[in-house]
Write an enzyme that holds these catalytic residues in place. Structure first.
Site, PDB file in Angstrom:
ATOM      1  N   GLN A  31       0.826  -1.216   0.000  1.00 50.12           N
ATOM      2  CA  GLN A  31       0.000   0.000   0.000  1.00 50.12           C
ATOM      3  C   GLN A  31       0.854   1.257   0.000  1.00 50.12           C
ATOM      4  OE1 GLN A  31      -2.269  -1.052   3.512  1.00 50.12           O
ATOM      5  NE2 GLN A  31      -0.377  -1.810   4.426  1.00 50.12           N
ATOM      6  N   GLU A 107       0.678  -8.489  11.832  1.00 49.42           N
ATOM      7  CA  GLU A 107       0.569  -7.331  10.938  1.00 49.42           C
ATOM      8  C   GLU A 107       1.205  -7.702   9.603  1.00 49.42           C
ATOM      9  OE1 GLU A 107       0.341  -4.302   8.660  1.00 49.42           O
ATOM     10  OE2 GLU A 107      -0.714  -4.099  10.569  1.00 49.42           O
ATOM     11  N   GLY A 139      -3.021 -12.054   8.422  1.00 49.44           N
ATOM     12  CA  GLY A 139      -3.835 -12.458   9.577  1.00 49.44           C
ATOM     13  C   GLY A 139      -4.695 -13.671   9.295  1.00 49.44           C
ATOM     14  N   ASP A 159      -7.973  -4.956  13.930  1.00 50.88           N
ATOM     15  CA  ASP A 159      -7.747  -3.534  13.643  1.00 50.88           C
ATOM     16  C   ASP A 159      -7.144  -3.421  12.247  1.00 50.88           C
ATOM     17  OD1 ASP A 159      -5.566  -0.918  14.952  1.00 50.88           O
ATOM     18  OD2 ASP A 159      -7.408  -0.830  13.762  1.00 50.88           O
ATOM     19  N   ASP A 162      -9.980  -1.038   5.811  1.00 53.55           N
ATOM     20  CA  ASP A 162     -11.318  -1.356   5.306  1.00 53.55           C
ATOM     21  C   ASP A 162     -11.235  -2.469   4.254  1.00 53.55           C
ATOM     22  OD1 ASP A 162     -11.946   2.186   5.384  1.00 53.55           O
ATOM     23  OD2 ASP A 162     -12.449   0.671   6.875  1.00 53.55           O
TER      24      ASP A 162
HETATM   25  N1  SAM Z   1      -7.593   2.021  12.704  1.00 53.13           N
HETATM   26  C1  SAM Z   1      -7.413   1.897  11.313  1.00 53.13           C
HETATM   27  C2  SAM Z   1      -8.745   1.848  10.639  1.00 53.13           C
HETATM   28  O1  SAM Z   1      -9.747   1.697  11.342  1.00 53.13           O
HETATM   29  O2  SAM Z   1      -8.817   1.993   9.438  1.00 53.13           O
HETATM   30  C3  SAM Z   1      -6.575   0.677  11.000  1.00 53.13           C
HETATM   31  C4  SAM Z   1      -5.239   0.887  11.440  1.00 53.13           C
HETATM   32  S1  SAM Z   1      -4.010  -0.294  11.101  1.00 53.13           S
HETATM   33  C5  SAM Z   1      -2.780   0.745  10.519  1.00 53.13           C
HETATM   34  C6  SAM Z   1      -4.493  -1.245   9.725  1.00 53.13           C
HETATM   35  C7  SAM Z   1      -3.467  -2.302   9.381  1.00 53.13           C
HETATM   36  O3  SAM Z   1      -4.095  -3.482   8.848  1.00 53.13           O
HETATM   37  C8  SAM Z   1      -2.478  -1.849   8.291  1.00 53.13           C
HETATM   38  O4  SAM Z   1      -1.210  -1.642   8.858  1.00 53.13           O
HETATM   39  C9  SAM Z   1      -2.469  -3.013   7.288  1.00 53.13           C
HETATM   40  O5  SAM Z   1      -1.177  -3.325   6.817  1.00 53.13           O
HETATM   41  C10 SAM Z   1      -3.060  -4.139   8.131  1.00 53.13           C
HETATM   42  N2  SAM Z   1      -3.598  -5.241   7.325  1.00 53.13           N
HETATM   43  C11 SAM Z   1      -4.321  -5.153   6.175  1.00 53.13           C
HETATM   44  N3  SAM Z   1      -4.586  -6.393   5.696  1.00 53.13           N
HETATM   45  C12 SAM Z   1      -4.022  -7.284   6.570  1.00 53.13           C
HETATM   46  C13 SAM Z   1      -3.957  -8.717   6.636  1.00 53.13           C
HETATM   47  N4  SAM Z   1      -4.526  -9.464   5.675  1.00 53.13           N
HETATM   48  N5  SAM Z   1      -3.321  -9.287   7.687  1.00 53.13           N
HETATM   49  C14 SAM Z   1      -2.744  -8.521   8.659  1.00 53.13           C
HETATM   50  N6  SAM Z   1      -2.756  -7.152   8.650  1.00 53.13           N
HETATM   51  C15 SAM Z   1      -3.395  -6.553   7.621  1.00 53.13           C
END
Ligand code: SAM
Length: 292
Positions: A31, A107, A139, A159, A162
């Site tokens: 991303q 993560e 995840g 967390d 979207d």
């Molecule tokens: N609080 C924020 C929101 O509500 O939009 C989210 C914050 S956090 C930074 C979101 C994290 O989800 C990102 O760092 C992203 O890399 C991670 N993420 C996305 N897809 C994922 C997956 N399949 N497995 C683990 N982490 C993932």
């Protein structure tokens, strides 16, 4: 470094404008990452043009993601799983519990975590805490393997971003089945479920996915100014006996307290209508700015 106006699309024909000083930018394998500073909200993180967190209001989101499931359990919480959460805010709030013996954080994108630790340390929890196991990976794959190993967690916090890009797999049915298998019998799982005002299908969709795998599912809410309104959280447990709408402890945060815990489950009529009228054909609702 020069300041310029940057805008985030919040809804069709609707943006949030930020005067920012870009502190760090990177295109990661997954991303686009931007760390910025803004006079109103302070430092913040945006991924693929979507604000994920700012120093100015992150405490609301992170306290409600953590203290509702933990304070909602009668037993002390000993183990927790975080999926996503690279800004470290969920970890920070979880590590406030002395009862916690083990926290696994999975993560996908290490670059986000490294950038947050360097530029927004005031949000981050301590990844060096001996109770923390940090896994860089997907995840969905983690819970699939954990299920095979028979691993159980008292609290699971999703967390993630979207339902776009790398996060899509975290909205699919098989993931929810594996997730439920990793939750202890008195455990609580919670996930951010978008803003009904701009993404009216995401919360009802997630409610359905949770109802597929949990006997008890409830929705709660909190105001998130930089997200553009009230954010929905969907929480689930394997037994109706886990009354997580009622706080068992007296924790008080900057936003969270017992009255907020209880009142956050009082939903507006139009949210209840969205869920009651949702036609679920199983497809993941893609309702994110880059698709408008
Ligand atoms: N609080 C924020 C929101 O509500 O939009 C989210 C914050 S956090 C930074 C979101 C994290 O989800 C990102 O760092 C992203 O890399 C991670 N993420 C996305 N897809 C994922 C997956 N399949 N497995 C683990 N982490 C993932």
């Amino acid at each position: 470094m020069t300041r310029y106006w940057w805008s985030e699309r919040i809804g069709p024909g609707f943006t949030h404008g930020y005067e920012i000083e870009p502190l760090f930018e990177q295109r990661t394998p997954f991303q686009r990452l931007l760390i910025f500073d803004n006079p109103q909200w302070g430092k913040g993180l945006a991924l693929d043009g979507i604000v994920q967190t700012t120093v100015g209001d992150e405490f609301i989101y992170h306290e409600m993601m953590v203290h509702v499931p933990v304070q909602g359990r009668k037993e002390p919480t000993r183990s927790a799983l975080i999926i996503g959460g690279a800004d470290g805010g969920v970890l920070r709030e979880l590590l406030k519990y002395d009862s916690l013996e083990r926290v696994v954080q999975v993560e996908l994108d290490e670059a986000v975590l490294v950038a947050c630790r360097k530029y927004i340390p005031e949000i981050c929890g301590n990844w060096k805490d001996p109770r923390v196991e940090l896994v860089i990976g997907d995840g969905a794959r983690y819970v699939k393997e954990a299920r095979k190993r028979g691993e159980k967690f008292d609290v699971i916090i999703l967390d993630s971003t979207d339902p776009i890009g790398p996060a899509i797999v975290l909205f699919e049915k098989p993931f929810h089945e594996d997730l439920a298998a990793c939750l202890s019998d008195t455990g609580v799982a919670v996930r951010q479920s978008g803003l009904p005002v701009t993404m009216p299908k995401v919360m009802p969709f997630i409610q359905k996915r949770f109802q597929d795998v949990f006997d008890k599912v409830e929705v709660y809410m909190a105001p998130m100014p930089t997200y553009g309104g009230e954010i929905a959280f969907v929480a689930g447990s394997k037994s109706k006996g886990v009354a997580f709408e009622e706080p068992s402890g007296n924790f008080e945060g900057r936003y969270y307290n017992r009255a907020i815990h209880i009142s956050s489950f009082c939903l507006p009529t139009w949210w209840k209508k969205l869920m009651a009228e949702y036609e679920d054909d199983g497809t993941i609702p893609i309702e994110t700015p880059s698709y408008w």
